[in-house]
Design an enzyme around this catalytic site. Structure first.
Site, PDB file in Angstrom:
ATOM      1  N   ASP A 364       0.837  -1.191   0.000  1.00 29.09           N
ATOM      2  CA  ASP A 364       0.000   0.000   0.000  1.00 29.09           C
ATOM      3  C   ASP A 364       0.877   1.249   0.000  1.00 29.09           C
ATOM      4  O   ASP A 364       1.857   1.335   0.745  1.00 29.09           O
ATOM      5  CB  ASP A 364      -0.890  -0.024   1.242  1.00 29.09           C
ATOM      6  CG  ASP A 364      -1.830   1.153   1.320  1.00 29.09           C
ATOM      7  OD1 ASP A 364      -2.695   1.274   0.435  1.00 29.09           O
ATOM      8  OD2 ASP A 364      -1.696   1.953   2.268  1.00 29.09           O
ATOM      9  N   GLU A 400       1.615  -0.414  -5.033  1.00 30.26           N
ATOM     10  CA  GLU A 400       0.690   0.666  -5.341  1.00 30.26           C
ATOM     11  C   GLU A 400       1.595   1.881  -5.526  1.00 30.26           C
ATOM     12  O   GLU A 400       2.092   2.449  -4.552  1.00 30.26           O
ATOM     13  CB  GLU A 400      -0.300   0.903  -4.208  1.00 30.26           C
ATOM     14  CG  GLU A 400      -1.297   2.001  -4.531  1.00 30.26           C
ATOM     15  CD  GLU A 400      -2.255   2.305  -3.378  1.00 30.26           C
ATOM     16  OE1 GLU A 400      -3.419   2.619  -3.643  1.00 30.26           O
ATOM     17  OE2 GLU A 400      -1.805   2.241  -2.208  1.00 30.26           O
TER      18      GLU A 400
END
Length: 731
Positions: A364, A400
């Site tokens: 993330d 990401e």
């Protein structure tokens, strides 16, 4: 708590000698609490602490039953060994040192702290002002130390036994080119599934149930990507509004699977889930949140890192160490350049690979991890350590590729060995099927694997994880049903969530009885899914999209732990049709190596007949010219893929070939007659036509080369000209 029997937890307590707990010197490594069969070694890193106390608790975690000072210190690691201590023992730390926020230190021994290396965290947080290291409401804000004891409302770390019988478990090791990712929430996927036993719904065991495994296999899923399972905290402001942090991007325990998803309360349940999925040939990837923790900014709570080694674990503002650098939008940023934080991240990754047998990670806000003082750098210590690690470098690594800091958008900017969520793919596919003009040039790049982003860095099409929807944003159904977000249920006056969704409601906002609108919405879903499966790169499905799941326009359902977010398995007619269509798309992708290339097309002529390996076509059947790519009105495009142009071989060195394929896309609202490329008899066979409700061609049978195909408005068509030898090409 009560996750063990009372007798088992009583046996976990170490013995007393002369009224005092027996403590031996112990070892500084490994960090955390380690049971060796005779006792437990405790080791905690804290460079600037002056004293560390280990606190032991009763089986329910309510009463402190003993306190041990870890007087041994080796290389900033405080350690001690408790003979006769056993798995099941609940514990926490109190760390002494200067409370000097202006210098980056926030030690407060009144606060019970979780072990950063705890393998299991028992009990739920009971929010109160005592969880803050400073006095809430003080004029001095976080400069005024709070003296209340937080232990009563804190969850506790637990000693575990890592033993588990893995049997002959082997990682599937699915090649990137064959990978199909399914992004899912542990609870949300199974909570409403009628085929999962009720007591297992919403749990790790539920994910391993035959009904779920069969669904994934039928979809062609090779890799299950789980949203965060590291122990996380429900934000206080959400709890006070009766909400929860459903998504889980608020981690506090990077080694401990969150117990709220456990039916048994045992670590072995997670391992059993992985083993079952591996037996079915399905990989397990974890979405990990190493960019920040649940402790927030200088006014946030104190659970662990902040009270143990604040200046070592977090990025602090240069010259103003009271405040945190925040490139995550969550108040703090872990300092991946710090030896302590970098070791924590690497130790956690290795633990999940070696002990829990997971097959990879999706990071993330990964740009935050690659930041050096001057900004994002592919030569950062984080990338360097992973690249040379013999364990971590061998699993799937997905970034990401953005954060909220300056220079944080790094799609295409990660080093070799990494794949990326391709946000540019998502945006242009949505824009194209919405009907926007001037995007076919970028559309062609995305369909063919995004060579403009990845080729120069030495990566191939598999560096691109293609997705149209993900957990963050509209579901597929809502993408074609709403122009605007509708997040009122989140309690933030619809201010949260992205307002730029590239969505189109097809003529009515939200639910409607208009048959024309409903028909168009289903057609648009088929268009988006077909584009996803027929693009070069790694397709990723968001759980439930294959069945038309809706969140009723909420594009930020991070706090909705209810039926708004849970997958609804009660399918109506359109839902059943969409599921069957998606299954067929996955089967077609698997059957045709042309959709699973490991290298980029080169647009070169082939020796056999002068045809190119890839040829972009305009509606009159001729090849696109340079000028036509820039035409703002262009919304129709075709591409011919030659099955003899793969120039790739299988694992045994045998050449791979395929049939010739033609993909036609028309985002215009009117029909366009598209001239098909010439071919020898028996002609082009239509495999998919999204204009039809089932995605099947209205008129079966081959279409002559050189004839025109009636490409309906807002539709996609896939045609095949058989070329493969029966003995070759199936890969």
């Amino acid at each position: 708590m009560g996750l063990e029997t009372r007798s088992a937890q009583q046996r976990a307590a170490p013995r007393l000698l002369g009224g005092s707990l027996v403590v031996w010197r112990g070892r500084p490594s490994p960090l955390g609490a380690t049971w060796d069969g005779a006792g437990v070694n405790f080791a905690l890193y804290s460079q600037h602490a002056s004293r560390v106390e280990l606190c032991l608790f009763d089986p329910k975690g309510r009463r402190e039953i003993g306190r041990v000072e870890l007087s041994e210190r080796t290389d900033h690691v405080w350690h001690g060994y408790l003979p006769a201590a056993r798995p099941g023992l609940l514990y926490g730390y109190r760390v002494h040192g200067p409370y000097a926020p202006a210098k980056g230190h926030r030690f407060n021994p009144n606060k019970l702290l979780l072990d950063p290396y705890a393998k299991r965290i028992a009990g739920e947080l009971a929010w109160s002002d005592a969880q803050f290291g400073y006095r809430l409401g003080s004029r001095r804000e976080d400069m005024a130390m709070d003296t209340r004891d937080s232990a009563g409302g804190m969850p506790k770390s637990m000693v575990i036994d890592d033993a588990f019988t893995w049997g002959h478990d082997q990682p599937p090791r699915v090649p990137w080119s064959d990978t199909v990712i399914y992004e899912a929430h542990v609870k949300g996927l199974t909570k409403r599934h009628p085929g999962v036993p009720e007591q297992l719904r919403g749990t790790y065991a539920g994910l391993a149930s035959p009904a779920v495994v069969e669904h994934l296999k039928a979809l062609g899923v090779t890799t299950l990507e789980l949203m965060p399972v590291h122990t996380f905290i429900d934000d206080r402001h959400l709890v006070e509004r009766g909400l929860r942090n459903y998504w889980g991007y608020n981690s506090i325990g990077f080694f401990a699977p969150d117990s709220r998803y456990s039916a048994s309360g045992e670590i072995g349940e997670f391992k059993s889930m992985v083993r079952t999925l591996h037996d079915a040939g399905i990989e397990v990837i974890l979405d990990v949140v190493f960019n920040h923790t649940a402790e927030g900014n200088h006014q946030g709570p104190m659970f662990s890192f902040k009270g143990i080694a604040n200046a070592s674990y977090y990025r602090l503002m240069p010259g103003d160490e009271r405040h945190y650098m925040d490139t995550t939008g969550c108040g703090n940023t872990l300092d991946s350049g710090s030896p302590a934080a970098l070791r924590l991240i690497m130790d956690s990754l290795r633990y999940w690979i070696t002990e829990m047998h997971v097959d990879g990670f999706r990071f993330d806000l990964a740009s935050a991890l690659g930041r050096e003082p001057h900004g994002f750098d592919t030569r950062s210590s984080f990338f360097a350590v992973i690249r040379q690690d013999p364990v971590i470098s061998q699993v799937k690594l997905i970034a990401e590729p953005w954060d909220v800091g300056d220079g944080g958008y790094q799609v295409g900017g990660f080093p070799t060995g990494w794949t990326e969520w391709n946000g540019k793919y998502r945006d242009v596919i949505r824009s194209y099927w919405k009907g926007e003009g001037g995007v076919i040039g970028e559309l062609a790049y995305r369909l063919s694997g995004s060579s403009d982003l990845y080729a120069a860095g030495g990566r191939g099409p598999s560096a691109s994880v293609n997705f149209v929807t993900a957990h963050d944003g509209f579901t597929l159904h809502d993408l074609v049903s709403y122009n605007d977000k509708h997040n009122e249920a989140n309690g933030e006056d619809n201010r949260d969530g992205d307002s730029n969704n590239h969505s189109w409601n097809c003529g009515a906002e939200g639910p409607t009885d208009d048959p024309a609108v409903l028909q168009l919405r289903e057609q648009q879903k088929r268009n988006l899914l077909a584009t996803l499966f027929f693009s070069q790169g790694v397709p990723m499905l968001c759980a439930g999209d294959e069945m038309g799941r809706t969140q009723h326009g909420n594009n930020n359902a991070y706090c909705q732990d209810n039926e708004l977010s849970w997958v609804d398995w009660a399918l109506d007619g359109p839902g059943e049709a969409l599921l069957a269509f998606t299954q067929r798309l996955a089967a077609l992708r698997s059957a045709h190596p042309l959709f699973r290339r490991r290298t980029f097309f080169r647009g070169i002529e082939l020796a056999e007949d002068g045809a190119k390996d890839m040829q972009w076509l305009r509606p009159d059947g001729l090849e696109m010219t340079h000028e036509q790519w820039a035409e703002s009105h262009a919304r129709c495009l075709g591409v011919r893929l030659s099955g003899r142009g793969l120039a790739e071989s299988d694992e045994q060195g045998r050449p791979i070939d395929d049939d010739d394929l033609v993909l036609l896309l028309n985002a215009h609202h009117e029909r366009i007659d598209f001239q098909l490329p010439p071919c020898d008899p028996p002609g082009w066979h239509v495999l998919v036509d999204t204009f039809e409700a089932d995605g099947m061609p209205a008129e079966p049978g081959p279409k002559d080369g050189g004839s025109s195909y009636p490409l309906q408005g807002r539709s996609l068509v896939l045609l095949c000209h058989p070329q493969r030898s029966p003995a070759r090409g199936r890969n």
